[in-house]
Design an enzyme around this catalytic site. Structure first.
Site, short mmCIF file in Angstrom:
data_model
loop_
_atom_site.label_atom_id
_atom_site.label_comp_id
_atom_site.label_asym_id
_atom_site.label_seq_id
_atom_site.Cartn_x
_atom_site.Cartn_y
_atom_site.Cartn_z
N ASP A 45 20.34 19.57 -37.02
CA ASP A 45 19.62 19.14 -35.39
C ASP A 45 19.03 17.34 -36.33
OD1 ASP A 45 17.99 19.49 -32.90
OD2 ASP A 45 16.43 19.97 -34.66
N GLU A 95 33.41 21.83 -51.31
CA GLU A 95 33.77 22.82 -52.81
C GLU A 95 34.10 24.05 -51.04
OE1 GLU A 95 30.28 26.82 -54.33
OE2 GLU A 95 29.61 24.37 -54.75
#
Length: 567
Positions: A229, A279
Site C-alpha cells: 500500500d 532469500e
C-alpha cells in the site's frame, strides 16, 4: 478499412524488452490475480461481514473462473476507521475475519488448488491504536516512540498552528495536535490520510527492522507475496517544509504533494524488501512477489519502482482515468510497454479496484448522459483488451459479474472516511464495496448464511439479483463467462500473456494489434461497425460480431495463422 498489416515505422513492442538473464519464467510475469475485498466477499458466520473462512469457501469458484491467485485486502487487527488500512497489529488476524489458524487453512486450501496468495501490507502508516503510537502519546516529546512517527512542534506564538500547510488525502489538514501527558496542548503528528492513521517515520531504523520481521512472519506462513500500500509514500522531505502546490487546499484524495510522495529514499526500502523476498525464493525457486500501489504521474517515473532489484511489479493505474478513446488508450499502452517493460519487469494492468468507481458505471457516461447499456458493452470490451495485453492483470471482485456502482447508498450507512472528513459524496468508495451477490432474489443474496442474524454491512440493492453469481454461471452470455473464456484462452494460447505486441492499421476510433504470430485483438471504441481485421468468426468477442464486422463498443480476438497450442 481495417487490415492486418503493420503500421509503417511501428516495430513490435515486447514486454520482455531489456530483460535480464535469469531462471525460468517467473509465475507473476503474466499472472491474472483476483482482488478479494475480504469484508465484502463472503460471510461464513452470519455477522454481515465477510471473513477468511468465507474466502476459503469461495476458492473453488475462483479456481473455476481461471485466475492464478488472490490478493487479500487487510485482515489485521484494526479499529476499522479505514476498514483495515489502519493496522493495530501487523502479525495477527482481526477476530471479525477469523484467526491465524483460519488464515493457515486458507493458504493451504489455495495452494492445493494451485492458487497463489498475496497479502496486503501497509507500511506508510499504522493505526492510532497501534502500541507504538499509544506509547508515543504517553511518553511525551523527544521519546524514542515519537521518533517512529512524524511529531513536530506547531507554528504560532503558542504552537497552535500546524507545522506546515500539507493537506490529507481524505480531506482536511494532514496534522493533528495531541494532548500531552501533563494535560496541556502539545505537539502535532502527521497523517496523510486520517487522524486515525499516523504516518510512520521511515528514517527511524526501528521502523525498517519491524517490517522486516512482519514480512518474514507472513512468508513463514506460506504467502506468495505482498501488495504494498502507498508504495510511493513512506519518506517525507526531512525538513517538512510547506508544500509548493497552490491547489493543495482544494484537493483531497488524489492530491500530489511532491514533498510527501515519491522521495528518492523510498527505493532503498524496495531493494531491502526485494533482497528479503529473494532469500526465500532461493530456497525453493519460487518468487515471492512484491507488487506496489504506485501513484506517480508518468510511466517513466513508474518504471523506477520495478527495476530488477526493486518491486517485481507495480499497478499501472493510467487506464483507470483514461477516457473511452482509442488514441488515449494507445498512448497509455505504448508508454507502459516502452518504459515499464523496458526494465525487465512486465506491465501490471488494472481496470478497477476497491478505491475506484466500478467499470460498468465509469464507462456509462456518454457526454452529459449515463447509458447503462453502453457502460456494459464498453466494460466487456475493456476486459478483453486488458486480458490481451502483454504482462499481468488484476481483477477486482465483482467485475467478473458486471456489477455496477451502487450510487444511492443513504448517508447514514456510508463508512468511507472521505465522507466523514469532507461531508461530500464525491469520490466516496462505499459504492464499489457493497457485498457480493451469490444467489437468490433478495438481500443478502447468499452473502451471509443467516439473514435474520445480521444484514450485510453495506445494504445490497434489489437489482443485485440480476448479477448474482448463481445466475451468471448459468448464463453463457454473462460477464462471468466472458472472463472465464478469456482466461482459459489466455492460458492456452502461446501468443497471450507475456510476449510482443504489434500495432495494426486501423480506422479512426479502433485499436488493433497482433500478439505473437497470428493472434489479433481489435477494439472498436466508436459506435458504428467497421470491417473485421481478420477473416472468419472471432475466437472470442465481447458482444455479437456479425460475420466480417466489428460492431461499436466491442472487442474481439481472432487466430489467423497459428492454432492454439500449449503454453
Amino acid at each position: 478499412m481495417l487490415t492486418a498489416t503493420v503500421e509503417k515505422g511501428t516495430p513490435p513492442v515486447s514486454s520482455r524488452a531489456g530483460a535480464v538473464p535469469g531462471p525460468a519464467r517467473s509465475w507473476w510475469r503474466d499472472a491474472v490475480v483476483y482482488q478479494v475485498y475480504v469484508r465484502s466477499f463472503l460471510d461464513s458466520t452470519g455477522d454481515g461481514i465477510g471473513d477468511l473462512a468465507g474466502v476459503r469457501a469461495g476458492l473453488p469458484y475462483l479456481k473455476k473462473l481461471g485466475v492464478d491467485g488472490i490478493w487479500l485486502t487487510p485482515f489485521y487487527p484494526s479499529p476499522q476507521h479505514d476498514h483495515g488500512y489502519d493496522v493495530a497489529d501487523y502479525r495477527d488476524v482481526d477476530p471479525v475475519y477469523g484467526d491465524l489458524g483460519e488464515f493457515d487453512r486458507l493458504v493451504a486450501a489455495a495452494h492445493r488448488l494451485g492458487l497463489r496468495v498475496i497479502v496486503d501490507i501497509v507500511p506508510n502508516h499504522c493505526s492510532s491504536e497501534h502500541p507504538w503510537f499509544r506509547a508515543a502519546l504517553a511518553e511525551g516529546p523527544g521519546g524514542p516512540h515519537r521518533a517512529r512517527f512524524h511529531f513536530a512542534d506547531g507554528r504560532g506564538a503558542h504552537g497552535e498552528l500546524p507545522p506546515n500547510n500539507w493537506r490529507a488525502m481524505f480531506g482536511g489538514p494532514a496534522w493533528s495536535r495531541v494532548t500531552e501527558p501533563d494535560g496541556e496542548p502539545g505537539q502535532w503528528y502527521l497523517h496523510l490520510f486520517t487522524p486515525e492513521q499516523p504516518d510512520l517515520n521511515w528514517r527511524e531504523p526501528a521502523v525498517a527492522e519491524h517490517f522486516d520481521d512482519v514480512l518474514r512472519f507472513w512468508l513463514d506462513r506460506g504467502v506468495d507475496g505482498f501488495r504494498v500500500d502507498v508504495a510511493a509514500g513512506l519518506f517525507k522531505h526531512p525538513g517538512l517544509p510547506d508544500s509548493p502546490d497552490p491547489e493543495a487546499d482544494e484537493r483531497t484524495r488524489d492530491s500530489v504533494n511532491p514533498l510527501a510522495w515519491n522521495q528518492p529514499e523510498v527505493h532503498g526500502v524496495w531493494r531491502r524488501w526485494r533482497a528479503l523476498c529473494d532469500e526465500y525464493a532461493a530456497r525453493d525457486g519460487q518468487d515471492r512477489l512484491l507488487v506496489g500501489e504506485v501513484s506517480v504521474p508518468t510511466a517513466r517515473e513508474h518504471a523506477k519502482y520495478v527495476r530488477p532489484d526493486e518491486l517485481h511489479q507495480a499497478f499501472f493505474f493510467h487506464l483507470l482515468g483514461a477516457p473511452w478513446d482509442a488514441a488515449a488508450f494507445r498512448e497509455i499502452i505504448d508508454a507502459a510497454l516502452t518504459d515499464i517493460a523496458g526494465t525487465g519487469s512486465t506491465v501490471t494492468w488494472v481496470l478497477n479496484n476497491h478505491d475506484q468507481v466500478r467499470t460498468v458505471t465509469r464507462y456509462a457516461s456518454d457526454g452529459e448522459n449515463a447509458n447503462p447499456h453502453l457502460g456494459t458493452a464498453r466494460a466487456r470490451a475493456a476486459a478483453l483488451l486488458m486480458l490481451a495485453l502483454p504482462g499481468a492483470a488484476y481483477v477486482y471482485q465483482g467485475e467478473e459479474l458486471g456489477l455496477p456502482e451502487v450510487v444511492d447508498l443513504p448517508d447514514e450507512v456510508l463508512t468511507d472516511p472521505i465522507f466523514r472528513r469532507t461531508g461530500s459524496r464525491s469520490r466516496i468508495r462505499d459504492g464499489c464495496r457493497v457485498p457480493l451477490p451469490w444467489s437468490g432474489q433478495a438481500s443478502p443474496f447468499g452473502f451471509t448464511p443467516d439473514a435474520g442474524q445480521a444484514r450485510p454491512w453495506l445494504p445490497q440493492p434489489d437489482w443485485f439479483a440480476e448479477h448474482a453469481t448463481e445466475r451468471a454461471l448459468a448464463d453463457t452470455r454473462s460477464f462471468w463467462h466472458l472472463y472465464r473464456d478469456g482466461l482459459q484462452l489466455r492460458r492456452g494460447l502461446p501468443q497471450l500473456g507475456e510476449g510482443t505486441l504489434r500495432w495494426l492499421d486501423a480506422p479512426p476510433g479502433v485499436l488493433a494489434f497482433e500478439r505473437g504470430e497470428g493472434l489479433v485483438c481489435a477494439v472498436n471504441f466508436g459506435t458504428a461497425a467497421v470491417p473485421a481485421p481478420a477473416p472468419g468468426t472471432p475466437l472470442l468477442a465481447s458482444g455479437p460480431c456479425p460475420d466480417g464486422t466489428l460492431p461499436g463498443s466491442t472487442a474481439a480476438w481472432w487466430v489467423t495463422d497459428t492454432p492454439p497450442g500449449p503454453r
